[in-house]
Design an enzyme around this catalytic site. Structure first.
Site, PDB file in Angstrom:
ATOM      1  N   HIS A 126       0.898  -1.240  -0.047  1.00  0.00           N
ATOM      2  CA  HIS A 126       0.069   0.044  -0.149  1.00  0.00           C
ATOM      3  C   HIS A 126       0.635   1.040  -0.111  1.00  0.00           C
ATOM      4  O   HIS A 126       1.993   1.185   0.590  1.00  0.00           O
ATOM      5  CB  HIS A 126      -0.953   0.017   1.183  1.00  0.00           C
ATOM      6  CG  HIS A 126      -2.082  -1.184   1.111  1.00  0.00           C
ATOM      7  ND1 HIS A 126      -2.952  -1.120   2.113  1.00  0.00           N
ATOM      8  CD2 HIS A 126      -2.420  -1.799  -0.080  1.00  0.00           C
ATOM      9  CE1 HIS A 126      -3.878  -2.000   1.806  1.00  0.00           C
ATOM     10  NE2 HIS A 126      -3.746  -2.547   0.456  1.00  0.00           N
ATOM     11  N   GLU A 148       0.695   4.033   2.017  1.00  0.00           N
ATOM     12  CA  GLU A 148       1.217   4.504   3.330  1.00  0.00           C
ATOM     13  C   GLU A 148       2.216   3.554   3.629  1.00  0.00           C
ATOM     14  O   GLU A 148       3.292   4.061   4.406  1.00  0.00           O
ATOM     15  CB  GLU A 148      -0.012   4.450   4.089  1.00  0.00           C
ATOM     16  CG  GLU A 148      -1.026   5.002   3.912  1.00  0.00           C
ATOM     17  CD  GLU A 148      -2.294   4.563   2.942  1.00  0.00           C
ATOM     18  OE1 GLU A 148      -3.270   5.145   2.805  1.00  0.00           O
ATOM     19  OE2 GLU A 148      -1.952   3.354   2.432  1.00  0.00           O
ATOM     20  N   CYS A 162      -4.843   0.788   6.773  1.00  0.00           N
ATOM     21  CA  CYS A 162      -5.139  -0.472   7.397  1.00  0.00           C
ATOM     22  C   CYS A 162      -3.960  -0.912   8.184  1.00  0.00           C
ATOM     23  O   CYS A 162      -2.676  -0.344   8.144  1.00  0.00           O
ATOM     24  CB  CYS A 162      -5.368  -1.537   6.411  1.00  0.00           C
ATOM     25  SG  CYS A 162      -4.275  -1.981   5.386  1.00  0.00           S
ATOM     26  N   CYS A 177       0.522  -0.600   7.530  1.00  0.00           N
ATOM     27  CA  CYS A 177       0.386   0.897   7.107  1.00  0.00           C
ATOM     28  C   CYS A 177       0.390   1.407   8.622  1.00  0.00           C
ATOM     29  O   CYS A 177       1.360   2.475   8.840  1.00  0.00           O
ATOM     30  CB  CYS A 177      -0.492   1.068   6.242  1.00  0.00           C
ATOM     31  SG  CYS A 177      -0.723   0.375   4.773  1.00  0.00           S
TER      32      CYS A 177
END
Length: 388
Positions: free
Chosen positions: A92, A94, A126, A133
């Site tokens: 992800h 992040e 999440c 993250c």
């Protein structure tokens, strides 16, 4: 610090490989440059619409996109950029941004002017095992306690009960929100949409963002997201009229005049609920949104409220021997005892004087009484002789 990333300069910004070992991948269209800065961070309006669900409500999709801003303590923009997820390595954005020895870690380590990080994501962060993250964001903030983080999202990610990781994600969001006021979590809504469109989206006609920013479906979704994040984090959101708070000084006055003439503008609180029977293209310019607290606002104390002023005086420091000397009389006796003895002597002298005066008065009175008795006896003797 040995960075994990590689950054390359372009004509309109930079492109960054978040991990130096990344290479072109057929499974990911964005590889290897998942971080872009400056004007390289702009995306077409079609991509923004499909990813963020704007101006219509969101719908399930697998792409993750995060825009970010780095600002100084005074609110000045230092850098803007975007981060996209990697479908090849299932990472992800992040997770890439807040990686230890990653891109943001290196930037803040070498630039102490960065005090605020603002994220605009299509999904909330999440903490699932493959991404972590929130854990990386939490550790990042522990290393930089002077830096604040504001996260804005267009939809919640895997927090519903049908997802196996929902409980874990909700608990992680609650833990991240516990760092308030260093961290704020809010749903994108109102004028924040306009700010994102102006800063990170290309191919938009002039005036579109101000005159037609919302639809009824988008408005309801934003309110639902604000309600849900409030229930998860137990942090009450604060709302304000974002179209006024986010208005820039150089904004075209004609565009704003057109938005103010809309029938739904400046409505009363009883009229805040949108009419679902209206055309879905009607701009809901009355939307109240969470207020972004950047740059920080310092509120002056009320002039009517009295202030307690404490003044500290530097007292003379004396040694113990000098203090004892000051407490003693010249004769070497304690002051209190000397005064008590002098007082008792004076009282005794006064008593002796009073006694002598009392004795003299008593003798004088006795002598007068004796003379009166003698006179009375003589009178009685004369009267008795006359009667005979």
């Amino acid at each position: 610090m040995e960075p994990l990333y590689e950054e390359y300069l372009t004509h309109s910004g930079t492109i960054v490989k978040p991990y130096y070992w990344l290479s072109v991948s057929l499974n990911c269209t964005n590889c290897p440059y998942h971080i872009r800065t400056g004007e390289e961070a702009r995306v077409p309006y079609t991509e923004f619409h499909q990813t963020f669900g704007f101006p219509w409500s969101t719908y399930p999709q697998t792409k993750h996109l995060t825009f970010y801003e780095l600002r100084s303590s005074s609110g000045n923009l230092i850098q803007k950029g975007l981060a996209s997820n990697c479908t090849g390595s299932h990472t992800h954005p992040e997770s890439m941004l807040f990686e230890r020895d990653g891109y943001l870690d290196s930037l803040i380590f070498h630039d102490s002017n960065i005090r605020h990080i603002i994220l605009y994501s299509n999904n909330s962060p999440c903490d699932e095992a493959n991404h972590c993250c929130i854990s990386k964001m939490y550790n990042f903030l522990m290393n930089y306690p002077e830096v604040t983080l504001s996260v804005f999202f267009s939809q919640l990610y895997h927090t519903e009960n049908q997802f196996p990781t929902s409980a874990w994600n909700r608990e992680a969001l609650r833990g991240l929100a516990s760092l308030w006021p260093q961290v704020t979590l809010s749903a994108i809504s109102g004028g924040i949409w306009q700010s994102i469109l102006e800063t990170f989206v290309s191919g938009i006609s002039e005036g579109l963002t101000a005159v037609r920013p919302f639809t009824a479906g988008r408005t309801l979704t934003d309110r639902y997201n604000a309600y849900e994040i409030n229930c998860i984090t137990e942090v009450k959101p604060y709302f304000t009229d974002a179209l006024h708070s986010w208005q820039k000084e150089n904004q075209d006055q004609k565009v704003w005049a057109a938005s103010e003439n809309q029938p739904l503008h400046n409505t009363t609180p009883a009229q805040w609920q949108p009419d679902m029977s209206q055309d879905c293209r009607t701009p809901a310019v009355f939307m109240l949104v969470p207020y972004r607290d950047l740059p920080p606002i310092h509120v002056n104390p009320s002039p009517q409220k009295p202030r307690t002023v404490v003044r500290h005086l530097n007292t003379l420091q004396l040694s113990a021997s000098k203090v004892k000397a000051l407490r003693k009389s010249p004769s070497g006796r304690p002051v209190k005892k000397e005064e008590a003895r002098k007082g008792s002597t004076r009282s005794q002298e006064a008593n002796e004087t009073n006694k002598s005066k009392w004795k003299k008065q008593t003798l004088f009175i006795k002598s007068n009484i004796c003379h009166l008795l003698e006179r009375e006896q003589k009178k009685i003797g004369i009267l008795s002789s006359w009667s005979v």
